[in-house]
Enzyme design. Structure first.
Site, PDB file in Angstrom:
ATOM      1  N   ARG A  35      50.331  53.800  39.151  1.00  0.00           N
ATOM      2  CA  ARG A  35      50.672  55.227  38.128  1.00  0.00           C
ATOM      3  C   ARG A  35      52.395  54.651  37.561  1.00  0.00           C
ATOM      4  NH1 ARG A  35      45.501  55.713  39.093  1.00  0.00           N
ATOM      5  NH2 ARG A  35      45.207  57.293  39.745  1.00  0.00           N
ATOM      6  N   ARG A  62      46.131  49.841  51.882  1.00  0.00           N
ATOM      7  CA  ARG A  62      44.461  49.168  51.571  1.00  0.00           C
ATOM      8  C   ARG A  62      44.735  48.635  50.357  1.00  0.00           C
ATOM      9  NH1 ARG A  62      42.169  52.455  48.411  1.00  0.00           N
ATOM     10  NH2 ARG A  62      43.807  53.821  48.565  1.00  0.00           N
ATOM     11  N   ILE A  63      45.021  48.046  49.201  1.00  0.00           N
ATOM     12  CA  ILE A  63      44.974  48.221  47.997  1.00  0.00           C
ATOM     13  C   ILE A  63      45.768  46.974  48.118  1.00  0.00           C
ATOM     14  CG2 ILE A  63      45.196  47.905  45.585  1.00  0.00           C
ATOM     15  CD1 ILE A  63      43.842  50.585  44.924  1.00  0.00           C
ATOM     16  N   GLU A  97      48.097  59.896  29.253  1.00  0.00           N
ATOM     17  CA  GLU A  97      47.328  58.956  28.751  1.00  0.00           C
ATOM     18  C   GLU A  97      45.849  60.098  28.018  1.00  0.00           C
ATOM     19  OE1 GLU A  97      45.450  56.681  32.307  1.00  0.00           O
ATOM     20  OE2 GLU A  97      47.226  55.960  32.693  1.00  0.00           O
ATOM     21  N   HIS A 144      44.143  51.345  31.468  1.00  0.00           N
ATOM     22  CA  HIS A 144      43.664  51.736  32.710  1.00  0.00           C
ATOM     23  C   HIS A 144      41.759  51.782  32.894  1.00  0.00           C
ATOM     24  CE1 HIS A 144      45.057  55.176  35.610  1.00  0.00           C
ATOM     25  NE2 HIS A 144      44.053  54.411  36.125  1.00  0.00           N
ATOM     26  N   GLY A 193      41.343  49.789  35.256  1.00  0.00           N
ATOM     27  CA  GLY A 193      41.622  49.053  37.422  1.00  0.00           C
ATOM     28  C   GLY A 193      39.857  49.221  38.178  1.00  0.00           C
ATOM     29  N   ASP A 216      48.312  48.708  33.291  1.00  0.00           N
ATOM     30  CA  ASP A 216      46.785  49.333  33.296  1.00  0.00           C
ATOM     31  C   ASP A 216      47.590  51.165  33.146  1.00  0.00           C
ATOM     32  OD1 ASP A 216      44.171  48.950  32.771  1.00  0.00           O
ATOM     33  OD2 ASP A 216      44.110  49.601  34.890  1.00  0.00           O
TER      34      ASP A 216
END
Length: 325
Positions: A236, A154-155, A265, A285, A287, A260
């Site tokens: 990721r 999808r991305i 984290e 992060h 996005g 990102d």
């Protein structure tokens, strides 16, 4: 229901239109990040439903066992941060829309923001100007270059579409599904994995993190990239073999990285190596962090609570669960 929302750092959610779905419930919103089990157990002692911001807080067995009132966890997307087996055993339903048909356009936009920022040296040029200097170097254009998409889903497909609009050549690698979709779209699939890494000017990673994809990008892969190439990761961090990224940058292949996402984290240590290398563009992060993306995500998350409360749960990850009370 007593609903607790974790990690809404900027108190954004109560201002979303979708928040009205749960406004009649008893809602507590936490605006900081806590991972300590004792602190979370105290905070969430009366929680019947728990809303999560993606993977910001891990929900493991030791915490779940100390939340006797919890009946529902509502979130969106993948759930490596949640102990699903413990949820099922303890009577906690996990609902999470996997949004398999729609990409995160916010992530697509940030991916391109990072590509352009790295190629045109935007952060470095800004720092030069702010320090009283003028231009600090010469950037590079993307037109005519080869954009490698690792993971054509999808991305990845949306990132590739914008690459074509910029006049780039698109190259695709990944699993069989990605390769089949790329061929169907008449995109270039190299003859080998090595050829993919060696031939691209920019490689962007768009793979979900599963046990099978952890460390899927190896030091050997990175060593094949051009000294002028850019690697972009808005997916990721653990997709890349541990320590491989920093070591590859030190070795000069690839020549640049834009990231990102990180192994652990949030990153608050200013000594983190990726924050101290001149050939790295790094963001915290963000996005998916836009108001528009939040509305899309939390409309789903809050609707899952509504349907659970009505006795018609949706997007159930652990259908064998016997919900408490």
């Amino acid at each position: 229901m007593k609903i607790h929302i974790l990690d809404d750092w900027f108190d954004t959610l109560r201002g979303l239109p979708s928040f009205q779905k749960i406004s009649d419930h008893d809602v507590t919103i936490w605006n900081d990040h806590v991972q300590d089990t004792d602190a979370l157990a105290e905070r969430l002692a009366d929680a019947e439903a728990l809303v999560l911001f993606r993977e910001r807080t891990a929900i493991r067995r030791d915490l779940l066992e100390r939340l006797p009132n919890l009946r529902l966890i509502s979130q969106r997307s993948v759930y490596p941060h949640i102990d699903v087996d413990a949820c099922t055993r303890l009577g906690v339903m996990l609902c999470s829309n996997q949004h398999k048909d729609t990409p995160s356009f916010a992530t697509v936009e940030l991916t391109w923001g990072l590509i352009l920022a790295a190629m045109r040296q935007v952060p470095q040029q800004m720092a030069s100007l702010q320090s009283g200097n003028w231009q600090m170097g010469v950037g590079r254009s993307v037109r005519g270059k080869t954009l490698g998409i690792y993971g054509y889903g999808r991305i990845g497909s949306a990132v590739a579409e914008l690459g074509q609009a910029f006049g780039m050549k698109i190259s695709v690698w990944g699993g069989e599904g990605s390769l089949t979709r790329a061929r169907t779209a008449s995109l270039h699939v190299p003859e080998s994995r090595d050829a993919f890494f060696a031939g691209a000017d920019i490689i962007s990673l768009h793979v979900r993190l599963y046990p099978a994809t952890r460390g899927i990008i190896t030091a050997a892969d990175l060593a094949l990239m051009k000294p002028s190439a850019l690697l972009v990761n808005t997916s990721r961090a653990p997709l890349v073999e541990p320590d491989a990224l920093v070591n590859a940058l030190k070795a000069g292949r690839p020549g640049m990285v834009a990231v990102d996402v990180y192994e652990s984290e949030p990153v608050t240590d200013t000594a983190h190596p990726l924050l101290n290398m001149p050939n790295v563009v790094a963001t915290p992060h963000i996005g998916y962090v836009t108001e528009e993306e939040y509305e899309i995500q939390f409309a789903d998350i809050f609707e899952q609570i509504v349907q659970f409360d009505a006795g018609t749960p949706i997007n159930v990850i652990n259908p064998d669960v016997q919900v408490r009370g």
